[in-house]
Write a protein that holds these residues in place. Structure first.
Motif, PDB file in Angstrom:
ATOM      1  N   ALA A 153       0.845  -1.197   0.000  1.00 40.29           N
ATOM      2  CA  ALA A 153       0.000   0.000   0.000  1.00 40.29           C
ATOM      3  C   ALA A 153       0.880   1.246   0.000  1.00 40.29           C
ATOM      4  O   ALA A 153       0.610   2.228  -0.694  1.00 40.29           O
ATOM      5  CB  ALA A 153      -0.899   0.006   1.232  1.00 40.29           C
ATOM      6  N   ASN A 154       1.953   1.191   0.771  1.00 44.76           N
ATOM      7  CA  ASN A 154       2.872   2.318   0.832  1.00 44.76           C
ATOM      8  C   ASN A 154       3.501   2.586  -0.526  1.00 44.76           C
ATOM      9  O   ASN A 154       3.686   3.727  -0.938  1.00 44.76           O
ATOM     10  CB  ASN A 154       3.961   1.986   1.850  1.00 44.76           C
ATOM     11  CG  ASN A 154       4.405   3.234   2.564  1.00 44.76           C
ATOM     12  OD1 ASN A 154       3.745   4.270   2.453  1.00 44.76           O
ATOM     13  ND2 ASN A 154       5.499   3.140   3.266  1.00 44.76           N
ATOM     14  N   LYS A 155       3.809   1.502  -1.223  1.00 50.86           N
ATOM     15  CA  LYS A 155       4.404   1.649  -2.542  1.00 50.86           C
ATOM     16  C   LYS A 155       3.411   2.311  -3.494  1.00 50.86           C
ATOM     17  O   LYS A 155       3.768   3.196  -4.266  1.00 50.86           O
ATOM     18  CB  LYS A 155       4.827   0.283  -3.070  1.00 50.86           C
ATOM     19  CG  LYS A 155       5.865   0.410  -4.128  1.00 50.86           C
ATOM     20  CD  LYS A 155       6.498  -0.901  -4.457  1.00 50.86           C
ATOM     21  CE  LYS A 155       7.317  -0.738  -5.723  1.00 50.86           C
ATOM     22  NZ  LYS A 155       7.420  -1.950  -6.469  1.00 50.86           N
ATOM     23  N   PHE A 160       1.539   7.099  -6.466  1.00 51.78           N
ATOM     24  CA  PHE A 160       0.541   8.158  -6.602  1.00 51.78           C
ATOM     25  C   PHE A 160       1.205   9.518  -6.413  1.00 51.78           C
ATOM     26  O   PHE A 160       0.992  10.443  -7.202  1.00 51.78           O
ATOM     27  CB  PHE A 160      -0.564   7.958  -5.564  1.00 51.78           C
ATOM     28  CG  PHE A 160      -1.484   9.136  -5.454  1.00 51.78           C
ATOM     29  CD1 PHE A 160      -2.391   9.402  -6.464  1.00 51.78           C
ATOM     30  CD2 PHE A 160      -1.422   9.990  -4.367  1.00 51.78           C
ATOM     31  CE1 PHE A 160      -3.225  10.490  -6.376  1.00 51.78           C
ATOM     32  CE2 PHE A 160      -2.248  11.083  -4.282  1.00 51.78           C
ATOM     33  CZ  PHE A 160      -3.156  11.335  -5.285  1.00 51.78           C
ATOM     34  N   LEU A 161       2.025   9.632  -5.397  1.00 52.74           N
ATOM     35  CA  LEU A 161       2.688  10.915  -5.135  1.00 52.74           C
ATOM     36  C   LEU A 161       3.596  11.318  -6.292  1.00 52.74           C
ATOM     37  O   LEU A 161       3.644  12.481  -6.675  1.00 52.74           O
ATOM     38  CB  LEU A 161       3.497  10.823  -3.848  1.00 52.74           C
ATOM     39  CG  LEU A 161       2.687  10.934  -2.576  1.00 52.74           C
ATOM     40  CD1 LEU A 161       3.574  10.764  -1.362  1.00 52.74           C
ATOM     41  CD2 LEU A 161       1.978  12.281  -2.513  1.00 52.74           C
ATOM     42  N   ALA A 162       4.299  10.328  -6.825  1.00 54.63           N
ATOM     43  CA  ALA A 162       5.202  10.633  -7.938  1.00 54.63           C
ATOM     44  C   ALA A 162       4.413  11.178  -9.115  1.00 54.63           C
ATOM     45  O   ALA A 162       4.779  12.183  -9.723  1.00 54.63           O
ATOM     46  CB  ALA A 162       5.953   9.373  -8.346  1.00 54.63           C
ATOM     47  N   GLU A 167       2.345  15.841 -12.362  1.00 48.40           N
ATOM     48  CA  GLU A 167       1.226  16.590 -12.934  1.00 48.40           C
ATOM     49  C   GLU A 167       1.238  18.040 -12.474  1.00 48.40           C
ATOM     50  O   GLU A 167       0.922  18.946 -13.227  1.00 48.40           O
ATOM     51  CB  GLU A 167      -0.113  15.947 -12.543  1.00 48.40           C
ATOM     52  CG  GLU A 167      -0.333  14.560 -13.107  1.00 48.40           C
ATOM     53  CD  GLU A 167      -0.169  14.515 -14.604  1.00 48.40           C
ATOM     54  OE1 GLU A 167      -0.545  15.480 -15.273  1.00 48.40           O
ATOM     55  OE2 GLU A 167       0.367  13.507 -15.114  1.00 48.40           O
ATOM     56  N   LEU A 168       1.584  18.265 -11.213  1.00 44.09           N
ATOM     57  CA  LEU A 168       1.548  19.624 -10.688  1.00 44.09           C
ATOM     58  C   LEU A 168       2.751  20.443 -11.156  1.00 44.09           C
ATOM     59  O   LEU A 168       2.652  21.636 -11.396  1.00 44.09           O
ATOM     60  CB  LEU A 168       1.534  19.595  -9.158  1.00 44.09           C
ATOM     61  CG  LEU A 168       0.271  19.051  -8.524  1.00 44.09           C
ATOM     62  CD1 LEU A 168       0.444  18.929  -7.023  1.00 44.09           C
ATOM     63  CD2 LEU A 168      -0.904  19.962  -8.821  1.00 44.09           C
ATOM     64  N   ARG A 169       3.869  19.774 -11.286  1.00 43.55           N
ATOM     65  CA  ARG A 169       5.061  20.517 -11.635  1.00 43.55           C
ATOM     66  C   ARG A 169       5.081  20.926 -13.102  1.00 43.55           C
ATOM     67  O   ARG A 169       5.677  21.949 -13.446  1.00 43.55           O
ATOM     68  CB  ARG A 169       6.305  19.662 -11.363  1.00 43.55           C
ATOM     69  CG  ARG A 169       6.695  19.654  -9.928  1.00 43.55           C
ATOM     70  CD  ARG A 169       7.471  18.414  -9.633  1.00 43.55           C
ATOM     71  NE  ARG A 169       7.805  18.326  -8.239  1.00 43.55           N
ATOM     72  CZ  ARG A 169       9.034  18.491  -7.771  1.00 43.55           C
ATOM     73  NH1 ARG A 169      10.012  18.762  -8.569  1.00 43.55           N
ATOM     74  NH2 ARG A 169       9.270  18.401  -6.493  1.00 43.55           N
ATOM     75  N   THR A 170       4.459  20.150 -13.961  1.00 42.33           N
ATOM     76  CA  THR A 170       4.522  20.470 -15.377  1.00 42.33           C
ATOM     77  C   THR A 170       3.909  21.835 -15.701  1.00 42.33           C
ATOM     78  O   THR A 170       4.573  22.656 -16.319  1.00 42.33           O
ATOM     79  CB  THR A 170       3.902  19.328 -16.196  1.00 42.33           C
ATOM     80  OG1 THR A 170       4.579  18.140 -15.824  1.00 42.33           O
ATOM     81  CG2 THR A 170       4.047  19.533 -17.667  1.00 42.33           C
ATOM     82  N   PRO A 171       2.669  22.125 -15.272  1.00 42.81           N
ATOM     83  CA  PRO A 171       2.164  23.473 -15.549  1.00 42.81           C
ATOM     84  C   PRO A 171       2.967  24.560 -14.833  1.00 42.81           C
ATOM     85  O   PRO A 171       3.143  25.660 -15.362  1.00 42.81           O
ATOM     86  CB  PRO A 171       0.723  23.446 -15.041  1.00 42.81           C
ATOM     87  CG  PRO A 171       0.595  22.248 -14.209  1.00 42.81           C
ATOM     88  CD  PRO A 171       1.641  21.287 -14.648  1.00 42.81           C
ATOM     89  N   LEU A 214       4.467  16.851  -0.396  1.00 49.67           N
ATOM     90  CA  LEU A 214       5.190  15.583  -0.529  1.00 49.67           C
ATOM     91  C   LEU A 214       5.938  15.286   0.760  1.00 49.67           C
ATOM     92  O   LEU A 214       5.966  14.161   1.239  1.00 49.67           O
ATOM     93  CB  LEU A 214       6.186  15.676  -1.684  1.00 49.67           C
ATOM     94  CG  LEU A 214       5.586  15.589  -3.066  1.00 49.67           C
ATOM     95  CD1 LEU A 214       6.603  15.973  -4.113  1.00 49.67           C
ATOM     96  CD2 LEU A 214       5.098  14.187  -3.333  1.00 49.67           C
ATOM     97  N   ASN A 215       6.522  16.355   1.303  1.00 47.22           N
ATOM     98  CA  ASN A 215       7.261  16.176   2.550  1.00 47.22           C
ATOM     99  C   ASN A 215       6.360  15.726   3.681  1.00 47.22           C
ATOM    100  O   ASN A 215       6.757  14.927   4.515  1.00 47.22           O
ATOM    101  CB  ASN A 215       7.937  17.483   2.960  1.00 47.22           C
ATOM    102  CG  ASN A 215       9.190  17.710   2.146  1.00 47.22           C
ATOM    103  OD1 ASN A 215       9.691  16.791   1.532  1.00 47.22           O
ATOM    104  ND2 ASN A 215       9.681  18.931   2.128  1.00 47.22           N
ATOM    105  N   LEU A 216       5.141  16.266   3.698  1.00 43.36           N
ATOM    106  CA  LEU A 216       4.221  15.919   4.778  1.00 43.36           C
ATOM    107  C   LEU A 216       3.951  14.417   4.793  1.00 43.36           C
ATOM    108  O   LEU A 216       3.927  13.794   5.847  1.00 43.36           O
ATOM    109  CB  LEU A 216       2.919  16.687   4.615  1.00 43.36           C
ATOM    110  CG  LEU A 216       2.098  16.729   5.884  1.00 43.36           C
ATOM    111  CD1 LEU A 216       2.756  17.598   6.930  1.00 43.36           C
ATOM    112  CD2 LEU A 216       0.698  17.210   5.600  1.00 43.36           C
ATOM    113  N   SER A 217       3.791  13.864   3.596  1.00 38.46           N
ATOM    114  CA  SER A 217       3.554  12.416   3.567  1.00 38.46           C
ATOM    115  C   SER A 217       4.817  11.695   3.996  1.00 38.46           C
ATOM    116  O   SER A 217       4.769  10.596   4.528  1.00 38.46           O
ATOM    117  CB  SER A 217       3.098  11.966   2.193  1.00 38.46           C
ATOM    118  OG  SER A 217       4.096  12.237   1.260  1.00 38.46           O
TER     119      SER A 217
END
Ligand code: ADP
Length: 635
Positions: A153-155, A160-162, A167-171, A214-217
């Motif tokens: 599940a962690n994997k 998902f995070l990756a 997706e967020l970094r591209t725009p 990302l850091n929070l997770s």
């Protein structure tokens, strides 16, 4: 002779059978047979040992307490093999006693009812031991299974995070890149340039935010670390206040910063986290106030640890306040106070803030009165850069702060006609990259996916390829592999543009044949730095200081200026330098420093560092006092 040969037979049996099975049957049956043989081996070994101990070490006991060594043997067998093996061990022990005992002790085992009762009790207890062992074994198997499930599940979460971060970094890439490009445009008015600066800073903040989510997770998984570097505290606080000023002013709030005089300008701390802490608190103050004043006050107090101080950050507002019963709950994730009228946000800000502060070794508290306002107080231990060598400071500080990020270099004359291929499906990204590369003097072509990229490589033979990773039709990994297998494919430099923050993804890229990777959103310095390193191209920076680092160093202590060598500079050079510094024009300062460098490179380097730390007045004062001393008397 009739005792089971515990030490030899099970093992040799297992080894022999094991070898035979390896060669033959596979899968389920194979595994089960192996497990059964192993259990049998352990059972025989344990019982053999029990008999040997009973006979040789405890022989003096004769027919008394026969079971003394068989209990542990049953226990060992049950623990390893579970219910059946344990039960079998108890039965085999009884058989050994019944039929083996007459051989060992020369008299029958069962002489009276008490002997029989003893054996029945042993069998019962052995069965109980087997049951308990089985329960324990099942619990262990369940725990292992649960652990496996949690790991997978962690994997899935990491994947998902990756994907999400990509997706967020591209725009964001387009926002950051184009706003920087426009800042270089001479047709843009200074006011618009300031707005662009704000867009850029907000974009940078958004990027930091994505990283922090990302850091929070990672905090949850216990994988987060504190990344301390030298930072300009007053600069950072001013930036943050300026970032929020438009929002505050739009609501008619006044926003001010009070930096105590004794607070050092440069500190060692995790900049991204400090930034987010203050921004969250200031953002809340603006959000939850309708009128009045918001004050960000920074002071310091001594810390027990040497080379560190406690930074005291207070954010005071005259807003709606929080009810007493809710004051502590607001730090819980997703909690929004019932009294709050403004319903914006997610209720995550303060949870992240508190996590970061705790992680940095600090604490946060709040005092609030409903209807009157709140004050959030943070105590944060931070480092003093005094303990680090000046070189380290300037290196890390220049890495952290790169104001000159938006300068576009040009290819130095006398080089090959470099052909650069961009393989990228996002048109904003490819446009941005091709524009900056063209402006720098490269020949550029764009391919829209991996397959087109391979084709363009065949027909155009570029020297260097910027390869996006995720693309339709054919991804960057596959395209890189294919190009590497083509003729000349080993000579081309391939650098991947990836938004992934995960090391394993990067390892995969390198394995696929990429020479390097640059993380999105792209930063000009990284793009050109990477091309310098990988392709060996040389650049000139027109409006820049002359050295190749291309960065006005920020942070750290300015090196002491050697007044004697400064005085020994030719008069025109000194006058030129004074005029350039007086004009505050970085281009002019750069040219003046160039001239100094030709005469005295060490002095030029010291001056450059002083200028990087904004020591304009100190240099001007020194130059002017020399000019006065030089002036002929009576003039
Ligand atoms: P968000 O601001 O996204 O709702 P936070 O975790 O930052 O989430 O804050 C949680 C809650 O704490 C807010 O919804 C609000 O009820 C309360 N709060 C935080 N800061 C203030 C403030 N300065 N004044 C009044 N209430 C506040």
């Amino acid at each position: 002779a009739s005792y089971p040969d515990a030490s030899a037979s099970p093992l040799s049996l297992m080894a022999g059978q094991g070898a035979a099975l390896k060669a033959g049957a596979k899968g389920y049956l194979h595994n089960h047979l192996r497990v059964a043989l192993k259990d049998l081996g352990i059972l025989l070994l344990a019982l053999g040992l029990a008999v040997a101990i009973r006979k040789f070490l405890l022989g003096a006991l004769e027919a008394r307490i026969v079971w003394v060594t068989f209990y542990p043997a049953v226990m060992v067998a049950a623990l390893y093999g579970g219910l059946i093996t344990g039960f079998l061990a108890a039965v085999v022990s009884s058989l050994i006693a019944l039929y083996g005992w007459p051989l060992i002790g020369n008299h029958p085992f069962i002489n009276d009812g008490a002997d029989l009762l003893g054996m029945v009790a042993f069998l019962f207890n052995g069965a109980m031991i087997a049951v308990v062992a089985e329960v324990a074994r099942r619990a262990r198997i369940k725990a292992i299974h649960a652990k496996d499930q949690a790991e997978s599940a962690n994997k899935a979460k990491s994947v998902f995070l990756a994907t999400m971060s990509h997706e967020l970094r591209t725009p964001l890439n387009a926002i950051l890149g184009f706003s920087r490009l426009l800042q270089n445009d001479e047709n843009i008015s200074p006011e618009n340039k300031r707005s662009l600066g704000l867009i850029n800073r907000s974009g940078e903040h958004l990027l930091a935010l994505i990283n922090n989510v990302l850091n929070l997770s990672k905090i949850e998984a216990g994988h987060i670390s504190i990344d301390e570097s030298v930072l300009d505290l007053s600069g950072l606080m001013r930036d943050l206040v300026e970032l929020l000023r438009p929002r505050a002013e739009a609501k008619g709030l006044s926003l001010s910063l009070d930096l105590a005089e004794d607070v050092p300008r440069f500190i060692m701390a995790d900049e991204a986290k400090l930034r987010q802490i203050v921004l969250n608190l200031l953002g809340n103050a603006v959000k939850f106030s309708a009128a009045g004043t918001i004050l960000l006050a920074i002071s310091q107090k001594p810390c027990d640890v040497s080379e560190r101080i406690i930074l005291q950050i207070s954010v005071r507002d005259s807003g709606e306040g929080i009810g007493q019963e809710e004051v502590q709950k607001i730090f819980e994730p997703f909690y929004q106070a019932a009294s709050t009228r403004v319903r914006e946000g997610t209720g995550l800000g303060l949870a992240i803030t508190r996590d970061f502060i705790t992680l940095m070794g600090g604490s946060i508290s709040v005092e609030s009165t409903l209807g009157e306002g709140s004050v959030f107080l943070v105590d944060l231990p931070v480092g003093l850069p005094g303990g680090v060598g000046t070189d380290d400071i300037s290196a890390s500080a220049s890495a952290a702060v790169s104001r000159d990020d938006n300068r576009i270099p040009h290819l130095a004359p006398g080089q090959d006609d470099w052909r650069i291929l961009i393989v990228e499906d996002q048109s904003e990204n490819s446009q941005l990259l091709s524009r900056i590369l063209e402006q720098a003097g490269f020949q550029v072509r764009v391919a829209w996916n991996g397959a087109e990229g391979v084709e363009a490589f065949r027909s155009w033979r570029p020297h260097f390829i910027w390869m996006d990773w995720r693309m339709p039709v054919m991804d960057g990994k596959e395209a890189t592999r294919l190009i590497r297998s083509l003729e000349g494919g080993r000579d081309v430099r391939i650098v991947t543009l990836s938004a992934s923050v995960f090391k394993q993804d990067r390892d995969e890229l390198i394995q696929a044949g990429a020479d390097d990777f640059v993380t999105k959103p792209i930063r000009f310095r990284e793009i050109f730095g990477c091309m310098e390193a990988r392709l060996g191209v040389r650049f000139t920076y027109d409006k820049a200081l002359p050295d190749n680092s291309g960065v006005i160093e920020q942070g750290g202590q300015p090196p002491l200026l050697d007044h004697k060598t400064l005085a020994s500079l030719p008069d025109p050079l000194r006058a030129n330098l004074a005029a350039a510094i007086g004009s505050l024009d970085s281009g002019r300062i750069g040219t003046a420093l160039d001239a100094v460098s030709a005469v005295d490179p060490v002095l030029a380097a010291d001056l450059r560092r002083n200028i990087g730390l904004f020591q304009y007045t100190a240099i001007l004062d020194a130059l002017q006092s020399m000019a006065k001393a030089d002036a002929p008397e009576g003039n």
